[in-house]
Design a protein around this motif. Sequence first.
Motif, PDB file in Angstrom:
ATOM      1  N   ALA A 159      -3.941  15.162  19.304  1.00 53.65           N
ATOM      2  CA  ALA A 159      -3.451  14.311  18.211  1.00 53.65           C
ATOM      3  C   ALA A 159      -2.143  14.845  17.653  1.00 53.65           C
ATOM      4  CB  ALA A 159      -4.512  14.207  17.113  1.00 53.65           C
ATOM      5  N   HIS A 160      -1.993  16.174  17.581  1.00 56.49           N
ATOM      6  CA  HIS A 160      -0.719  16.766  17.163  1.00 56.49           C
ATOM      7  C   HIS A 160       0.376  16.455  18.179  1.00 56.49           C
ATOM      8  CE1 HIS A 160      -1.724  18.993  13.566  1.00 56.49           C
ATOM      9  NE2 HIS A 160      -2.777  19.551  14.153  1.00 56.49           N
ATOM     10  N   ALA A 161       0.057  16.597  19.468  1.00 59.88           N
ATOM     11  CA  ALA A 161       1.061  16.373  20.505  1.00 59.88           C
ATOM     12  C   ALA A 161       1.545  14.932  20.508  1.00 59.88           C
ATOM     13  CB  ALA A 161       0.483  16.742  21.872  1.00 59.88           C
ATOM     14  N   VAL A 162       0.641  13.982  20.349  1.00 62.17           N
ATOM     15  CA  VAL A 162       1.025  12.568  20.307  1.00 62.17           C
ATOM     16  C   VAL A 162       1.938  12.291  19.109  1.00 62.17           C
ATOM     17  CG1 VAL A 162       0.167  10.217  19.977  1.00 62.17           C
ATOM     18  CG2 VAL A 162      -0.990  11.757  21.576  1.00 62.17           C
ATOM     19  N   ALA A 163       1.570  12.839  17.955  1.00 64.27           N
ATOM     20  CA  ALA A 163       2.414  12.645  16.766  1.00 64.27           C
ATOM     21  C   ALA A 163       3.791  13.252  16.979  1.00 64.27           C
ATOM     22  CB  ALA A 163       1.745  13.265  15.535  1.00 64.27           C
ATOM     23  N   ASP A 164       3.855  14.417  17.632  1.00 64.34           N
ATOM     24  CA  ASP A 164       5.135  15.088  17.842  1.00 64.34           C
ATOM     25  C   ASP A 164       6.039  14.300  18.781  1.00 64.34           C
ATOM     26  OD1 ASP A 164       4.448  17.132  16.162  1.00 64.34           O
ATOM     27  OD2 ASP A 164       3.786  18.494  17.737  1.00 64.34           O
ATOM     28  N   ILE A 165       5.500  13.808  19.887  1.00 63.81           N
ATOM     29  CA  ILE A 165       6.373  13.083  20.825  1.00 63.81           C
ATOM     30  C   ILE A 165       6.840  11.760  20.219  1.00 63.81           C
ATOM     31  CG2 ILE A 165       4.553  11.867  22.114  1.00 63.81           C
ATOM     32  CD1 ILE A 165       6.231  12.388  24.647  1.00 63.81           C
ATOM     33  N   LYS A 166       6.012  11.131  19.398  1.00 63.87           N
ATOM     34  CA  LYS A 166       6.464   9.923  18.704  1.00 63.87           C
ATOM     35  C   LYS A 166       7.602  10.245  17.746  1.00 63.87           C
ATOM     36  CE  LYS A 166       2.179   7.201  18.807  1.00 63.87           C
ATOM     37  NZ  LYS A 166       1.103   6.599  17.974  1.00 63.87           N
ATOM     38  N   ARG A 167       7.504  11.400  17.086  1.00 64.73           N
ATOM     39  CA  ARG A 167       8.514  11.777  16.096  1.00 64.73           C
ATOM     40  C   ARG A 167       9.852  12.123  16.757  1.00 64.73           C
ATOM     41  NH1 ARG A 167       5.906  15.690  14.147  1.00 64.73           N
ATOM     42  NH2 ARG A 167       4.812  14.443  12.604  1.00 64.73           N
ATOM     43  N   TYR A 168       9.795  12.790  17.914  1.00 63.49           N
ATOM     44  CA  TYR A 168      11.014  13.307  18.526  1.00 63.49           C
ATOM     45  C   TYR A 168      11.519  12.466  19.701  1.00 63.49           C
ATOM     46  CZ  TYR A 168      10.153  17.420  15.689  1.00 63.49           C
ATOM     47  OH  TYR A 168       9.955  18.261  14.629  1.00 63.49           O
ATOM     48  N   ARG A 169      10.958  11.295  19.906  1.00 58.33           N
ATOM     49  CA  ARG A 169      11.367  10.467  21.036  1.00 58.33           C
ATOM     50  C   ARG A 169      12.816  10.007  20.917  1.00 58.33           C
ATOM     51  NH1 ARG A 169       9.063   4.439  22.405  1.00 58.33           N
ATOM     52  NH2 ARG A 169      10.094   4.170  24.440  1.00 58.33           N
TER      53      ARG A 169
END
Length: 367
Positions: A289-299
């Motif tokens: 869940a952290h990884a998904v949030a991070d890639i959405k943020r930094y895309r």
Amino acid sequence: MPVTTPYRVIICDLRSDQLLDVLPVTGLTFDDYIGKTGTCSGTIEITDPRVAERMRLNFIPARTAVYIQRKSDIWWGGILWTRTPSIDSRGYVQLQFQAATFDSYFDRRKIYDTQTFTGEDQLAIVRGLLDYAQSQNGGDIGITYDQTVSGIGRDRVYSSYDLLGVREQIDLLSNVDQGFEWRIRAYSDETGNRVRHLQLGYPKIITSRTDIMLSAPGQVLSYSLPEDGTTVANYWQSRGASENQDASEDSVPLMSTRYFWAQDLDAGWPRLDGSSDYNTVTELDTLNAHAVADIKRYRRPIVIPDVEVLMDGKTITPALLGTTTRIRIKDIWYYEGVTLRFRIIGFKVTPPDRGKPETASLYLEPL
């Protein structure tokens, strides 16, 4: 000739909120944000021994609450953390100070007793952690809250052996896919009482559905629209806690699933890798869940525009945090004219000074 200012600084006891003094402050600045701690700083001129005694007795770091009042309304509130008295060669004494919004208190609070939450709404977990901190002897600083829910259940165990910080764990809880936003807001209620309130928003804090209209040129004095491609990533993996806690043996950390945006590569973007560390996360679902949030943020490039506006004390106030705004711009850069829509996520006030008007910098999130 002294500068007339609509601001005054009020200091109170942190725990009881008992009024202690009202201070004459120069060089005052203060800011507040969604997603990070706000700050306040200024200088108190020590004009005689009586003022010095009041400051020594009442203006004590880590136990004094500081409020900024504009006319009759509280615009900012927090905790005094540092003060620095200084004297020059002529014998003039100044007291410089720095304070931070009330959420900074929970940076100084630890989870000493294991707290377990199973299938709890994530916003209820926030309230549970604050209740734990404020239920301890001497720990209640009067933070109020409502019963807002997100509908997203989480499982979390905060072990007494990890000595986790309360603020850090709330931030980690919010920083997952389908997370939330939080801040502690200080304001005056309808009766004029000072309030310290936990503001929660899922998925974001939205304080108004009506856009604030601004124009450049016009009320907008200047603006900046930075774009930072160095943060972009479309392929991501996060790293969690070590599976082996025995320091004498080799350890391998928990690794998240790898996530990527294949459509970005199809659209011509290069592959750009990113990673993040969550050293206290031991569950794969939570780490993912952290990884998904991070890639959405930094895309995409992180853009945090800011605009400097003239203050009127009515339209532009700290209550705008979470409000959306439309900014109409027509200048050399946008010579054809453009209207941009943002959410206001930060607010920094510069009170009037000699020859300078009262202004505010608004920090914005593109929509």
